[in-house]
Design a protein around this motif. Structure first.
Motif, PDB file in Angstrom:
ATOM      1  N   THR A 196      57.775   8.689  67.152  1.00  0.00           N
ATOM      2  CA  THR A 196      57.469   9.908  67.901  1.00  0.00           C
ATOM      3  C   THR A 196      56.964  10.960  66.908  1.00  0.00           C
ATOM      4  N   PHE A 197      56.315  11.997  67.434  1.00  0.00           N
ATOM      5  CA  PHE A 197      55.864  13.080  66.553  1.00  0.00           C
ATOM      6  C   PHE A 197      57.051  13.690  65.818  1.00  0.00           C
ATOM      7  N   ARG A 198      58.156  13.879  66.553  1.00  0.00           N
ATOM      8  CA  ARG A 198      59.332  14.488  65.924  1.00  0.00           C
ATOM      9  C   ARG A 198      59.864  13.621  64.787  1.00  0.00           C
ATOM     10  N   GLU A 199      60.034  12.336  65.058  1.00  0.00           N
ATOM     11  CA  GLU A 199      60.607  11.467  64.025  1.00  0.00           C
ATOM     12  C   GLU A 199      59.703  11.374  62.800  1.00  0.00           C
ATOM     13  N   GLU A 200      58.401  11.192  63.036  1.00  0.00           N
ATOM     14  CA  GLU A 200      57.469  11.066  61.902  1.00  0.00           C
ATOM     15  C   GLU A 200      57.457  12.341  61.075  1.00  0.00           C
ATOM     16  N   THR A 201      57.388  13.495  61.749  1.00  0.00           N
ATOM     17  CA  THR A 201      57.279  14.768  61.026  1.00  0.00           C
ATOM     18  C   THR A 201      58.547  15.049  60.224  1.00  0.00           C
ATOM     19  N   GLU A 202      59.690  14.880  60.858  1.00  0.00           N
ATOM     20  CA  GLU A 202      60.943  15.239  60.187  1.00  0.00           C
ATOM     21  C   GLU A 202      61.265  14.276  59.046  1.00  0.00           C
ATOM     22  N   THR A 203      61.049  12.984  59.253  1.00  0.00           N
ATOM     23  CA  THR A 203      61.364  12.040  58.174  1.00  0.00           C
ATOM     24  C   THR A 203      60.373  12.188  57.023  1.00  0.00           C
ATOM     25  N   ASP A 204      59.107  12.466  57.337  1.00  0.00           N
ATOM     26  CA  ASP A 204      58.104  12.641  56.287  1.00  0.00           C
ATOM     27  C   ASP A 204      58.448  13.847  55.408  1.00  0.00           C
ATOM     28  N   LEU A 205      58.764  14.969  56.036  1.00  0.00           N
ATOM     29  CA  LEU A 205      59.096  16.176  55.265  1.00  0.00           C
ATOM     30  C   LEU A 205      60.382  15.968  54.470  1.00  0.00           C
ATOM     31  N   PHE A 206      61.395  15.401  55.116  1.00  0.00           N
ATOM     32  CA  PHE A 206      62.659  15.179  54.407  1.00  0.00           C
ATOM     33  C   PHE A 206      62.449  14.242  53.211  1.00  0.00           C
ATOM     34  N   GLY A 207      61.722  13.159  53.426  1.00  0.00           N
ATOM     35  CA  GLY A 207      61.505  12.187  52.351  1.00  0.00           C
ATOM     36  C   GLY A 207      60.816  12.812  51.149  1.00  0.00           C
ATOM     37  N   GLU A 208      59.771  13.610  51.405  1.00  0.00           N
ATOM     38  CA  GLU A 208      59.072  14.188  50.251  1.00  0.00           C
ATOM     39  C   GLU A 208      59.906  15.267  49.573  1.00  0.00           C
ATOM     40  N   GLN A 209      60.767  15.951  50.325  1.00  0.00           N
ATOM     41  CA  GLN A 209      61.590  16.992  49.717  1.00  0.00           C
ATOM     42  C   GLN A 209      62.782  16.399  48.966  1.00  0.00           C
ATOM     43  N   ALA A 210      63.476  15.451  49.594  1.00  0.00           N
ATOM     44  CA  ALA A 210      64.733  14.956  49.036  1.00  0.00           C
ATOM     45  C   ALA A 210      64.506  13.922  47.939  1.00  0.00           C
ATOM     46  N   VAL A 211      63.469  13.083  48.089  1.00  0.00           N
ATOM     47  CA  VAL A 211      63.297  11.974  47.154  1.00  0.00           C
ATOM     48  C   VAL A 211      61.938  11.999  46.467  1.00  0.00           C
ATOM     49  N   LEU A 212      60.885  11.773  47.246  1.00  0.00           N
ATOM     50  CA  LEU A 212      59.590  11.394  46.667  1.00  0.00           C
ATOM     51  C   LEU A 212      59.050  12.435  45.705  1.00  0.00           C
ATOM     52  N   CYS A 213      59.083  13.684  46.107  1.00  0.00           N
ATOM     53  CA  CYS A 213      58.541  14.750  45.252  1.00  0.00           C
ATOM     54  C   CYS A 213      59.682  15.619  44.717  1.00  0.00           C
ATOM     55  N   GLY A 214      60.403  16.265  45.613  1.00  0.00           N
ATOM     56  CA  GLY A 214      61.427  17.223  45.191  1.00  0.00           C
ATOM     57  C   GLY A 214      62.573  16.591  44.430  1.00  0.00           C
ATOM     58  N   GLY A 215      63.222  15.607  45.016  1.00  0.00           N
ATOM     59  CA  GLY A 215      64.384  15.003  44.370  1.00  0.00           C
ATOM     60  C   GLY A 215      64.019  14.366  43.042  1.00  0.00           C
ATOM     61  N   THR A 216      62.896  13.653  43.028  1.00  0.00           N
ATOM     62  CA  THR A 216      62.513  12.937  41.805  1.00  0.00           C
ATOM     63  C   THR A 216      62.169  13.891  40.667  1.00  0.00           C
ATOM     64  N   THR A 217      61.348  14.913  40.948  1.00  0.00           N
ATOM     65  CA  THR A 217      60.972  15.816  39.845  1.00  0.00           C
ATOM     66  C   THR A 217      62.191  16.592  39.347  1.00  0.00           C
ATOM     67  N   ALA A 218      63.073  16.983  40.253  1.00  0.00           N
ATOM     68  CA  ALA A 218      64.265  17.730  39.824  1.00  0.00           C
ATOM     69  C   ALA A 218      65.189  16.844  38.997  1.00  0.00           C
ATOM     70  N   LEU A 219      65.312  15.586  39.373  1.00  0.00           N
ATOM     71  CA  LEU A 219      66.150  14.643  38.629  1.00  0.00           C
ATOM     72  C   LEU A 219      65.600  14.437  37.217  1.00  0.00           C
ATOM     73  N   ILE A 220      64.278  14.253  37.143  1.00  0.00           N
ATOM     74  CA  ILE A 220      63.631  14.053  35.833  1.00  0.00           C
ATOM     75  C   ILE A 220      63.851  15.270  34.941  1.00  0.00           C
ATOM     76  N   LYS A 221      63.619  16.458  35.496  1.00  0.00           N
ATOM     77  CA  LYS A 221      63.732  17.676  34.688  1.00  0.00           C
ATOM     78  C   LYS A 221      65.176  17.897  34.228  1.00  0.00           C
TER      79      LYS A 221
END
Ligand code: NDP
Ligand code: MG
Length: 330
Positions: A183-208
């Motif tokens: 659904t639009f809701r599921e795709e949008t929310e999981t995409d934003l959460f994934g990039e914030q928590a892991v893919l971009c945000g979580g990973t760069t913060a962990l590295i730093k």
């Protein structure tokens, strides 16, 4: 389990009777427009005046028009420009040129789910979202394969929205691999959460955080860079091809023991609690509001943070060390 559609579920002939406007010729726009054209669809590309992409698009055989003209000509309009631009471009250049029964499509649900695009009642609204970057969507298609996609139907006025969206997915190669219903809701929310928590945000913060820990303890930044950033690629490649277990099989027993006993202490219940808070801010629209307002203010926070991050020691050390690796290109 998810519903998954394949070539046999998609009737591409439905698309041949229609004209598809692809708006934008960036990562996804180029890939999707060229794949559709090679599949035999009637594609017209909509670009802004003076677009720097126009020469490339024309030399690759596409018909280029203004966004208004492309939207007016088309039965299906796929919007492939940055998400924060969708609202204004839709209101000013697309919506005035739509007719009842047309279909608006996106490859990510942000603008529709958070109300930046508000489609009229007579318009079908669907998403086909490739789960890979545009370069891969094009390359795998040319090899005869396809990148898996997501499908979601937001508005089905004509009763044909899902069939048309599946025909579109077939045109870009998605049904060769599989198209997963969401659904639009599921795709949008999981995409934003994934990039914030892991893919971009979580990973760069962990590295730093890990880099800073070693440097603060007196170790050389070059060593910290290799151990906490550079070698991440090797680990991610193993996880990508064979999951967590393949990675753990391939690293030393010492590394595996350290992983299993120390990892959960780094990412502990406190982190999980803050992940749930981040998810709530995605779900309740707080993040979307912040990002929409940030764009209305010409991105002051984004510009400031970008500048600050570019000046970090890890980036300078990294640039120097990468220049020693002849096989790496920026
Ligand atoms: P890009 O940033 O690559 O899009 C660039 C294109 O958008 C260019 O053609 C550019 O025009 C055009 N553009 C930018 N601003 C405007 C504007 N104000 N008016 C008109 N045209 C504009 O986008 P992506 O391909 O990365 O993303 C497109 C969509 O696909 C988004 O919804 C995204 O979430 C989604 N998506 C992206 C993925 C990816 O791999 N990047 C993966 C899956 C989904 P010009 O050529 O003139 O500069
Ligand atoms: Mg994404």
């Amino acid at each position: 389990m998810a519903t998954i559609y394949y070539d046999s579920d998609a009737d591409f002939d439905l698309l041949k009777e229609r004209t598809v406007a692809v708006i934008g010729y960036g990562s996804q726009g180029r890939a999707q427009a060229l794949n559709l054209k090679d599949s035999g669809a009637n594609v017209v590309l909509g670009l802004r005046p003076g677009s720097r992409s126009q020469p490339a698009a024309e030399s690759e055989g596409l018909t280029v028009k203004s966004i208004d003209e492309a939207a007016a000509e088309a039965d299906i309009v796929q919007i492939l420009i940055p998400d924060e631009q969708h609202g204004a471009v839709y209101r000013n250049q697309i919506e005035p040129n739509l007719q009842a029964g047309n279909m608006v499509m996106v490859s990510h649900g942000f603008s529709i789910h958070f109300g930046q695009i508000v489609p009229a009642d007579g318009i079908d609204v669907a998403m086909i979202a490739p789960k890979g970057p545009g370069l891969l969507v094009r390359e795998i298609f040319e090899e005869g394969g396809g990148v898996p996609c997501l499908i979601a139907i937001q508005q089905d006025v004509t009763g044909h929205a899902r069939d048309l969206a599946l025909a579109y997915a077939r045109g870009i190669g998605g049904t060769r691999a599989g198209v997963i219903e969401t659904t639009f809701r599921e795709e949008t929310e999981t995409d934003l959460f994934g990039e914030q928590a892991v893919l971009c945000g979580g990973t760069t913060a962990l590295i730093k955080a890990a880099f800073d820990t070693l440097v603060e303890a007196g170790y050389q930044p070059e060593m910290a860079f290799f151990e906490c950033l550079h070698e991440l690629k090797l680990i991610v490649d193993l996880i990508y091809t064979g999951g967590l277990s393949k990675m753990r099989n391939d690293v030393s027993n010492t590394a595996e023991f350290g992983d299993l006993t120390r990892g959960p202490r780094v990412i502990d219940e406190g982190v999980r609690e803050r992940m749930r808070t981040i998810l709530k801010e995605v779900q309740n629209g707080e993040f979307a509001r912040e990002w929409v307002l940030e764009n209305q203010a010409n991105q002051p926070v984004l510009q400031a943070l970008r500048r600050r991050e570019s000046e970090l020691q890890i980036e300078k050390v990294g640039a120097d060390l990468r220049s020693m690796m002849s096989w790496l290109e920026e």
